[in-house]
Each structure stands twice: as C-alpha cells, then as structure tokens.
Design a protein around this motif. Sequence first.
Motif, PDB file in Angstrom:
ATOM      1  N   THR A   1     -61.459 113.227  21.298  1.00 44.44           N
ATOM      2  CA  THR A   1     -60.471 114.302  21.218  1.00 44.44           C
ATOM      3  C   THR A   1     -60.683 115.124  19.952  1.00 44.44           C
ATOM      4  O   THR A   1     -61.180 114.630  18.936  1.00 44.44           O
ATOM      5  CB  THR A   1     -59.032 113.746  21.199  1.00 44.44           C
ATOM      6  N   SER A   2     -60.282 116.394  20.036  1.00 41.50           N
ATOM      7  CA  SER A   2     -60.287 117.284  18.886  1.00 41.50           C
ATOM      8  C   SER A   2     -59.019 118.117  18.937  1.00 41.50           C
ATOM      9  O   SER A   2     -58.583 118.512  20.023  1.00 41.50           O
ATOM     10  CB  SER A   2     -61.508 118.200  18.906  1.00 41.50           C
ATOM     11  N   SER A   3     -58.439 118.381  17.786  1.00 41.11           N
ATOM     12  CA  SER A   3     -57.242 119.213  17.753  1.00 41.11           C
ATOM     13  C   SER A   3     -57.583 120.685  17.961  1.00 41.11           C
ATOM     14  O   SER A   3     -56.694 121.514  18.121  1.00 41.11           O
ATOM     15  CB  SER A   3     -56.495 119.026  16.425  1.00 41.11           C
ATOM     16  N   SER A   4     -58.862 121.006  17.972  1.00 45.97           N
ATOM     17  CA  SER A   4     -59.302 122.375  18.238  1.00 45.97           C
ATOM     18  C   SER A   4     -59.304 122.645  19.742  1.00 45.97           C
ATOM     19  O   SER A   4     -59.657 121.772  20.542  1.00 45.97           O
ATOM     20  CB  SER A   4     -60.703 122.611  17.680  1.00 45.97           C
ATOM     21  N   GLU A   5     -58.929 123.847  20.131  1.00 41.13           N
ATOM     22  CA  GLU A   5     -58.945 124.222  21.545  1.00 41.13           C
ATOM     23  C   GLU A   5     -60.331 124.660  22.002  1.00 41.13           C
ATOM     24  O   GLU A   5     -60.535 124.948  23.189  1.00 41.13           O
ATOM     25  CB  GLU A   5     -57.940 125.349  21.795  1.00 41.13           C
ATOM     26  N   GLN A   6     -61.286 124.707  21.099  1.00 41.22           N
ATOM     27  CA  GLN A   6     -62.650 125.105  21.433  1.00 41.22           C
ATOM     28  C   GLN A   6     -63.488 123.871  21.771  1.00 41.22           C
ATOM     29  O   GLN A   6     -63.659 122.984  20.925  1.00 41.22           O
ATOM     30  CB  GLN A   6     -63.284 125.858  20.265  1.00 41.22           C
ATOM     31  N   PRO A   7     -64.008 123.778  22.994  1.00 44.93           N
ATOM     32  CA  PRO A   7     -64.809 122.616  23.378  1.00 44.93           C
ATOM     33  C   PRO A   7     -65.993 122.363  22.457  1.00 44.93           C
ATOM     34  O   PRO A   7     -66.433 121.218  22.295  1.00 44.93           O
ATOM     35  CB  PRO A   7     -65.268 122.970  24.797  1.00 44.93           C
ATOM     36  N   THR A   8     -66.528 123.415  21.841  1.00 42.81           N
ATOM     37  CA  THR A   8     -67.678 123.251  20.952  1.00 42.81           C
ATOM     38  C   THR A   8     -67.364 122.352  19.756  1.00 42.81           C
ATOM     39  O   THR A   8     -68.278 121.810  19.139  1.00 42.81           O
ATOM     40  CB  THR A   8     -68.153 124.620  20.438  1.00 42.81           C
ATOM     41  N   ALA A   9     -66.066 122.191  19.461  1.00 47.29           N
ATOM     42  CA  ALA A   9     -65.677 121.336  18.333  1.00 47.29           C
ATOM     43  C   ALA A   9     -66.067 119.881  18.576  1.00 47.29           C
ATOM     44  O   ALA A   9     -66.209 119.105  17.629  1.00 47.29           O
ATOM     45  CB  ALA A   9     -64.172 121.444  18.088  1.00 47.29           C
ATOM     46  N   LEU A  10     -66.251 119.508  19.846  1.00 52.12           N
ATOM     47  CA  LEU A  10     -66.632 118.132  20.181  1.00 52.12           C
ATOM     48  C   LEU A  10     -68.116 117.990  20.485  1.00 52.12           C
ATOM     49  O   LEU A  10     -68.595 116.882  20.708  1.00 52.12           O
ATOM     50  CB  LEU A  10     -65.832 117.644  21.393  1.00 52.12           C
ATOM     51  N   ALA A  11     -68.838 119.095  20.499  1.00 53.99           N
ATOM     52  CA  ALA A  11     -70.233 119.064  20.948  1.00 53.99           C
ATOM     53  C   ALA A  11     -71.088 118.091  20.145  1.00 53.99           C
ATOM     54  O   ALA A  11     -71.864 117.308  20.707  1.00 53.99           O
ATOM     55  CB  ALA A  11     -70.822 120.471  20.887  1.00 53.99           C
ATOM     56  N   THR A  12     -70.969 118.125  18.829  1.00 54.11           N
ATOM     57  CA  THR A  12     -71.788 117.256  17.983  1.00 54.11           C
ATOM     58  C   THR A  12     -71.465 115.788  18.213  1.00 54.11           C
ATOM     59  O   THR A  12     -72.364 114.938  18.277  1.00 54.11           O
ATOM     60  CB  THR A  12     -71.587 117.608  16.501  1.00 54.11           C
ATOM     61  N   LEU A  13     -70.175 115.477  18.367  1.00 56.62           N
ATOM     62  CA  LEU A  13     -69.769 114.084  18.573  1.00 56.62           C
ATOM     63  C   LEU A  13     -70.187 113.579  19.944  1.00 56.62           C
ATOM     64  O   LEU A  13     -70.591 112.419  20.096  1.00 56.62           O
ATOM     65  CB  LEU A  13     -68.256 113.950  18.395  1.00 56.62           C
ATOM     66  N   VAL A  14     -70.075 114.428  20.967  1.00 56.29           N
ATOM     67  CA  VAL A  14     -70.515 114.034  22.309  1.00 56.29           C
ATOM     68  C   VAL A  14     -72.024 113.797  22.315  1.00 56.29           C
ATOM     69  O   VAL A  14     -72.520 112.838  22.928  1.00 56.29           O
ATOM     70  CB  VAL A  14     -70.127 115.107  23.345  1.00 56.29           C
ATOM     71  N   LYS A  15     -72.767 114.643  21.612  1.00 56.47           N
ATOM     72  CA  LYS A  15     -74.212 114.476  21.527  1.00 56.47           C
ATOM     73  C   LYS A  15     -74.570 113.165  20.836  1.00 56.47           C
ATOM     74  O   LYS A  15     -75.471 112.434  21.294  1.00 56.47           O
ATOM     75  CB  LYS A  15     -74.833 115.653  20.771  1.00 56.47           C
ATOM     76  N   ALA A  16     -73.881 112.851  19.747  1.00 52.81           N
ATOM     77  CA  ALA A  16     -74.138 111.602  19.029  1.00 52.81           C
ATOM     78  C   ALA A  16     -73.812 110.396  19.901  1.00 52.81           C
ATOM     79  O   ALA A  16     -74.538 109.395  19.892  1.00 52.81           O
ATOM     80  CB  ALA A  16     -73.322 111.562  17.736  1.00 52.81           C
ATOM     81  N   THR A  17     -72.714 110.490  20.655  1.00 54.13           N
ATOM     82  CA  THR A  17     -72.318 109.399  21.544  1.00 54.13           C
ATOM     83  C   THR A  17     -73.328 109.228  22.671  1.00 54.13           C
ATOM     84  O   THR A  17     -73.729 108.109  23.001  1.00 54.13           O
ATOM     85  CB  THR A  17     -70.921 109.672  22.130  1.00 54.13           C
ATOM     86  N   ALA A  18     -73.747 110.334  23.271  1.00 54.69           N
ATOM     87  CA  ALA A  18     -74.704 110.279  24.372  1.00 54.69           C
ATOM     88  C   ALA A  18     -76.024 109.653  23.942  1.00 54.69           C
ATOM     89  O   ALA A  18     -76.647 108.899  24.696  1.00 54.69           O
ATOM     90  CB  ALA A  18     -74.944 111.683  24.926  1.00 54.69           C
ATOM     91  N   SER A  19     -76.457 109.934  22.717  1.00 59.31           N
ATOM     92  CA  SER A  19     -77.736 109.415  22.244  1.00 59.31           C
ATOM     93  C   SER A  19     -77.761 107.891  22.205  1.00 59.31           C
ATOM     94  O   SER A  19     -78.821 107.280  22.322  1.00 59.31           O
ATOM     95  CB  SER A  19     -78.058 109.977  20.853  1.00 59.31           C
ATOM     96  N   VAL A  20     -76.596 107.275  22.080  1.00 56.55           N
ATOM     97  CA  VAL A  20     -76.513 105.819  22.005  1.00 56.55           C
ATOM     98  C   VAL A  20     -76.115 105.205  23.347  1.00 56.55           C
ATOM     99  O   VAL A  20     -76.704 104.208  23.786  1.00 56.55           O
ATOM    100  CB  VAL A  20     -75.486 105.391  20.934  1.00 56.55           C
ATOM    101  N   VAL A  21     -75.123 105.798  24.011  1.00 59.89           N
ATOM    102  CA  VAL A  21     -74.501 105.151  25.175  1.00 59.89           C
ATOM    103  C   VAL A  21     -75.082 105.605  26.505  1.00 59.89           C
ATOM    104  O   VAL A  21     -75.373 104.791  27.382  1.00 59.89           O
ATOM    105  CB  VAL A  21     -72.976 105.388  25.168  1.00 59.89           C
ATOM    106  N   PHE A  22     -75.261 106.902  26.696  1.00 60.35           N
ATOM    107  CA  PHE A  22     -75.764 107.396  27.987  1.00 60.35           C
ATOM    108  C   PHE A  22     -76.807 108.500  27.783  1.00 60.35           C
ATOM    109  O   PHE A  22     -76.611 109.649  28.176  1.00 60.35           O
ATOM    110  CB  PHE A  22     -74.613 107.899  28.872  1.00 60.35           C
ATOM    111  N   PRO A  23     -77.954 108.158  27.184  1.00 60.78           N
ATOM    112  CA  PRO A  23     -78.982 109.166  26.903  1.00 60.78           C
ATOM    113  C   PRO A  23     -79.520 109.862  28.154  1.00 60.78           C
ATOM    114  O   PRO A  23     -79.889 111.039  28.088  1.00 60.78           O
ATOM    115  CB  PRO A  23     -80.077 108.361  26.197  1.00 60.78           C
ATOM    116  N   ASP A  24     -79.550 109.164  29.286  1.00 62.41           N
ATOM    117  CA  ASP A  24     -80.057 109.778  30.520  1.00 62.41           C
ATOM    118  C   ASP A  24     -79.063 110.757  31.139  1.00 62.41           C
ATOM    119  O   ASP A  24     -79.417 111.500  32.057  1.00 62.41           O
ATOM    120  CB  ASP A  24     -80.396 108.697  31.552  1.00 62.41           C
ATOM    121  N   ASP A  25     -77.808 110.730  30.650  1.00 65.12           N
ATOM    122  CA  ASP A  25     -76.761 111.594  31.209  1.00 65.12           C
ATOM    123  C   ASP A  25     -76.331 112.684  30.233  1.00 65.12           C
ATOM    124  O   ASP A  25     -75.247 113.260  30.385  1.00 65.12           O
ATOM    125  CB  ASP A  25     -75.531 110.758  31.593  1.00 65.12           C
TER     126      ASP A  25
END
Length: 339
Positions: free
Chosen positions: A111-135
């Motif tokens: 979650t992010s308190s920002s209404e802009q989805p880009t505010a989570l982009a870096t965190l989602v990318k970091a999470t994907a690299s560990v948990v679901f790299p193929d997705d």
Amino acid sequence: MSGTTRPRRTGLLIAAVIVVVVVVAAAAVMIVRTDDDPTPAERPTPGGVMTGQADQLADALTAQRMECSVRYTFTQAAVAGCFGQADNGDRSTAVRFQYTSDGAVIAVDATSSSEQPTALATLVKATASVVFPDDADAADAALASAGSVQPMARDGRWGKYKAENSVGGTTFSAARTDARPVTIPSQEMTTTAAQLQDALQAKGFTCGAVKAAADASCGSTYRDGKGRVRIRSYSLGPKLNAGGVTILEVSAEDASKDRTAAATEQAFTDVTATALGAIETEARDDLARWAEQHRDGQFHSAYVGGWRVTLSSVKPADTSVPLAHRLRVVADTNWNTPD
C-alpha cells in the motif's frame, strides 16, 4: 490401507482417492486475513523469525529504506511487514507478506498513501524480483490498471495480481495460486476510549466529547502555550464504541519560531509515557520499550506485540528543529487480496 480386507481393485481405488485428497489438502497453503470470519482462529505468537524467501524479500525491501518485522507466527505460516515513508512524512508505504513455515512467500499486500500507482512501482519490482520473477509483466500490468474505472486482476504462473487506487491511496495485492486464507484474531486494547479519556482528564488534559467510532481527543500545552501535546484514540473493532481502543495517536507540536528541539523532545517523551501508562494491553511494556529505543527523531515502524507502531517527526526544510514528533499504535488493517 494396505491391510484392508476389501477386494484389491476397490482398495486401490479408495487408497488413490484418499491420497489425492491428502495431497490437495497439503497443497493448500494458509493466507492470513483479518476479517470477521466466524471460524475459530489459531492463536498466533507475536513476533518471529524470517527465513528463506521471506528473509530475502525483507532484504530487498530494506534496500529500499524500509524497516521490516514479523507480526505473528502461526503453526504453518507467518505474517510480516516492511514500512517506509517519503516526502518528509507526507507519503507512507507498506509491504505486508505472508509465508509458510519454510519461508516461502504466498501472499503480498502493498500500500501507498499516494493516489499515483507509480508510487508503488519500485516496491512491486523489488518484490517481484524475489517472489514471482516470471510474473513481473503481469504484476506491472495490474499496477498500471490501478487508475482505471474497473481495475482488472491479472493471472500469472505464480498467482494472481490486482491493484486499485482511491482517495486513500493505492494498493497492490498478490496471492499464490495454491493459497487459502486462515483468520487471525482481531486486536484491541482492554482500555476503551471513554476510559482513556477519564484517565487523561484526571491528569489535567482537556478532552472533547467522544465521537462516532469512539473518536476521542485530549490535549494540553507546554512552553507557556506555544507548544501542544495531544492524545487521540479510536475504537474501530467489531464492537466499535463498546470495544477497546484500536488506534492510539500521540503527538507533541510547536510551530513557533523560537521553538527548541529539546523542549519538543521532552514534551513528546512525557506525553508518550502518559499515554502508554493510561492504556491496558499485554504489549504495553513492549510498546514503551520500543518507543524509548527508537526515539531519535527519525522514521521507524515495526510490529510490536502484534501492533503496528510508527514513530515519525515533521521537519521543515529551512531548519533542523522539528515541528512535531508523533507516535501511532494501530491494530493492522484488513488484508487486501486480488480476488
């Protein structure tokens, strides 16, 4: 099963069916949720240790200047979270995740308190690299659709992904395909908002009337009225006004030009001790100890006794003297899922 006296073909058929049932049941991994499911929940142990993939995810998020900790440990699963802030405290971020006893991450709620989805982009990318790299592409597509009228869930090889945004901010959730939910107990303090208000009034605080959702606020002043301290509480559990406090907010603030860091810090130390001393919860001593250990004027956030606790300061750009120090103790919010 091998000792059955039934005909061999029937025995083998029954055995095969039972094996299938057992395998399917074993494959269904628990996801922790915090809704009002009437099914009795396992009583978890506060805190715990991250291992395997969960520990790797915490490392990846710590590299993004977040602080990570374990909220609860169950027999077969655990729930943890990493928290951060940006823009001088104007924007907060959180990545909560659930993992099995061997450390495999099975669900993510960012979650992010920002209404802009880009505010989570870096965190989602970091999470994907560990948990679901193929997705990674499916997760990015879900996040990109957050601002649409009807955000669409995206399916991937690991699981399902969905993102949404609203006035309150942006959420991104992911769940592994073979995961199933289990309920954790709701959390509230023994002290009600009305009881806390009575205790604070007895100590000289001025309090307003208790509002809806047991919204109660009490305040006092320091430095000849130039500074103000406030203790605010809410009861947002199943019983609402009749229930215990679920959110406690403590602050000390001085916006005058001649304010001093020492005076604001002392006022905050004193009001924090008053607030925590007036509540009843099993984690009270742990909360007080954590607040004391992390009171350095920087942002800190962690799970303590199951509560999410945050310390932050407001610092204007033109001076190093803080305007305010704040403490927030909250029962964690419901889990977002991509369903």
